[in-house]
Enzyme design. Structure first.
Site, mmCIF file in Angstrom:
data_model
loop_
_atom_site.group_PDB
_atom_site.id
_atom_site.type_symbol
_atom_site.label_atom_id
_atom_site.label_comp_id
_atom_site.label_asym_id
_atom_site.label_seq_id
_atom_site.Cartn_x
_atom_site.Cartn_y
_atom_site.Cartn_z
ATOM 1 N N CYS A 81 -1.866 -7.339 6.918
ATOM 2 C CA CYS A 81 -0.874 -6.272 6.717
ATOM 3 C C CYS A 81 -1.453 -4.964 6.173
ATOM 4 O O CYS A 81 -1.333 -3.916 6.813
ATOM 5 C CB CYS A 81 0.217 -6.760 5.770
ATOM 6 S SG CYS A 81 1.057 -8.252 6.309
ATOM 7 N N HIS A 142 3.882 -1.957 1.422
ATOM 8 C CA HIS A 142 2.680 -2.759 1.144
ATOM 9 C C HIS A 142 1.394 -1.932 1.122
ATOM 10 O O HIS A 142 0.323 -2.421 1.483
ATOM 11 C CB HIS A 142 2.540 -3.907 2.147
ATOM 12 C CG HIS A 142 1.822 -5.104 1.570
ATOM 13 N ND1 HIS A 142 1.544 -6.234 2.283
ATOM 14 C CD2 HIS A 142 1.303 -5.312 0.328
ATOM 15 C CE1 HIS A 142 0.906 -7.115 1.528
ATOM 16 N NE2 HIS A 142 0.739 -6.574 0.323
#
Length: 581
Positions: A81, A142
């Site tokens: 990610c 994130h």
């Protein structure tokens, strides 16, 4: 008389032009395209109908392919990610931003760490703001929060070109759902717990022996394990046992609005926020990045989708994703913006196949999430729809990258790419419109953490695409398709095997990377490796050292950086539930 008529006509022309300009301002007409970028978390390319799945229903996603352009060799710049999203946002390999790790922690682990997307990086959102766009992100980020204190928000989307942010500054992970275990340094947590218990037992034993007169133990000797036990307890309990509170939060811009988050209401709220953003900004150029929390484990779903698919909880999640995409597309159509809105659908990387039946399916491609350069972890869906501008049903088999969205969006918005840094992405518009037949990516470089893992070469002649793996992760058990012992493959030391010469595959003939080429099976074998080696040397010359954002000193939890609603450490707040589901 003639001069009077001419002046009168000139006045009428100016009046007409003024009315057009004022009319556009009032009605919201503008010549710049809008952008709706939609990214799913951990979705496998094989999970979607238009990429070959015939058991999970994804009609809304499939419709984007039917009415737009489908990319079949669309590549994430990293199989995890944080580095993948960094590359997507900046159009540059994550290594250039310091957002790649040389060790085991390859993504941001704590919201209260100081690492994140550096403020001096340029995102496509920053460049679109300069062109008069309103920019928003709804969903997962994130890429960090704070640098020095809990309110500086140096890494948040609002400091990277987004006017509006609503969603998860971290991600949706196991700690967010009680009973699912943990994703964060589970072995470290277990070791700290064991140390705490042992020190506690030592303190109790020494105290009992002293009281019973069995040992002549000094008070200092008794106090030492007791103090160490308290220290170990604080190091274990505060950062790790409260991860649901620390990491599982929802923010609106710089404010924490829910802590911990309510999983049951999350989907409805994200849909509400996305639709609300489109409605508020429909009259001026906008960019919306809809970054879904699905389908990262632990899987969550609304009651509406429970038991609907043939593939259990995971299939239900994917079908719920399709519903969300349908709502976004429907909102654009309802506002009459289809002809002036470029819509894009993708995943940040491949599915997590070690998570048994709860992970994604990567189709015919080998490997998955966190497996370096294997195709299953980096080949992702890539769909573009722009009604009236892009040809419907076009399929492109050329190598493209998530990083290409950066120059494509900036160019369409009328902006200019930065000249003070290297941009690795390439403008996709000529390919999408059919004005070009070949990708501008002759070479693409695939990283595992900070390590160059594989190199893809698209020779100028023919349709071949070669890929050389410099090293590969060691799967466990032997012969398995993933790292089932540690669940996430690592990129260094004894966790990998280096290959000299590299493992070479022809992706055009062997997309599943099942049979390495040899000098006997490939006449160009030596030439291919030579060309790839030369390109690798040239690529490495473009890399300049930057401060690492993924070092342990940046990653570990710090109480003074912890986002909190209420008085730290008593952080707690909630939002009302959405009525959308």
């Amino acid at each position: 008389m003639v001069m009077g008529v001419l002046k009168s006509r000139k006045f009428c022309v100016w009046l007409t032009l003024l009315s057009v300009v004022v009319g556009k301002e009032v009605t919201g007409e503008h010549d710049k395209p809008n952008f709706v970028l939609m990214m799913v978390d951990d979705l496998g390319i094989g999970d979607v109908g238009c990429y070959g799945n015939d058991t999970i229903r994804t009609p809304n996603i499939d419709r984007l392919a039917q009415e737009g352009v489908k990319l079949t060799q669309h590549i994430a710049a990293a199989p995890l990610c944080t580095p993948s999203r960094t590359a997507f946002m900046t159009g540059r390999y994550a290594l250039r931003s310091g957002m790649a790790s040389p060790g085991r922690a390859q993504v941001i682990l704590f919201l209260a760490g100081s690492g994140g997307l550096p403020p001096n990086e340029t995102t496509f959102a920053k460049l679109l703001q300069k062109e008069g766009y309103t920019t928003g992100i709804v969903g997962k980020w994130h890429l960090g929060v704070n640098c020095e204190h809990r309110t500086d928000h140096c890494h948040l989307p609002n400091n990277h070109g987004f006017d509006y942010f609503y969603g998860l500054p971290f991600t949706y992970f196991k700690n967010c759902l009680p009973g699912e275990g943990t994703d964060v340094l589970a072995d470290v947590q277990e070791a700290l717990r064991d140390v705490t218990v042992l020190l506690g037992l030592a303190a109790v034993t020494l105290t009992a022996a002293r009281i019973a007169g069995l040992l002549a133990v000094s008070p200092r000797l008794v106090a030492a394990p007791a103090l160490l036990c308290l220290l170990a307890l604080s190091v274990w309990y505060m950062p790790f046992q409260r991860l649901q509170t620390w990491n599982c939060i929802v923010m609106r811009n710089g404010d924490v609005v829910e802590q911990p988050l309510d999983s049951d209401a999350l989907t409805g709220r994200l849909v509400d926020e996305a639709e609300g953003f489109l409605e508020r900004h429909q009259h001026k150029p906008f960019l919306l990045f809809l970054s879904l929390a699905h389908v990262h484990t632990p899987l969550f779903r609304s009651k509406t989708f429970a038991g609907r698919s043939k593939h259990g909880l995971y299939g239900d999640n994917v079908e719920e994703v399709d519903w969300i995409i349908g709502r976004a597309v429907g909102a654009v159509e309802k506002l009459g913006l289809s002809n002036k809105t470029l819509m894009y659908f993708t995943s940040d990387h491949g599915g997590h196949i070690e998570d048994n039946e709860r992970g994604g399916w990567n189709g015919i491609y080998r490997g998955g999430k966190a497996m370096g350069g294997w195709e299953g972890g980096i080949r992702v869906p890539g769909l573009f729809r722009w009604t009236g501008r892009l040809p419907a049903g076009r399929v492109i088999d050329e190598p493209t990258s998530l990083m290409d969205v950066f120059p494509t969006v900036v160019g369409l918005a009328g902006g200019e790419l930065p000249t003070d840094r290297l941009v690795d992405g390439r403008d996709l518009l000529p390919l999408l419109e059919g004005r070009a037949e070949r990708s501008e990516h002759e070479f693409m470089f695939h990283y595992c953490g900070t390590y160059l893992n594989a190199v893809r070469w698209r020779p100028p002649d023919g349709d071949t695409v070669f890929k050389a793996h410099l090293f590969t992760p060691n799967f466990f058990p032997e012969g398995a398709g993933g790292c089932h012992d540690i669940k996430i493959c690592r990129c260094h030391g004894s966790f990998v095997t280096y290959h000299d010469p590299p493992l070479l595959f022809d992706l055009a003939r062997d997309p599943s990377e099942s049979t390495p080429l040899t000098p006997q099976s490939e006449p160009r074998y030596t030439e291919v490796l030579r060309r790839i080696a030369k390109a690798t040397v040239e690529h490495r010359k473009t890399l300049t050292p930057v401060p690492s954002q993924m070092s342990w000193s940046k990653m570990l939890w710090r109480p003074w950086l912890q986002p909190c609603c209420g008085t730290f450490p008593f952080c707690s707040c909630s939002e009302s539930k959405s009525m959308n589901l």
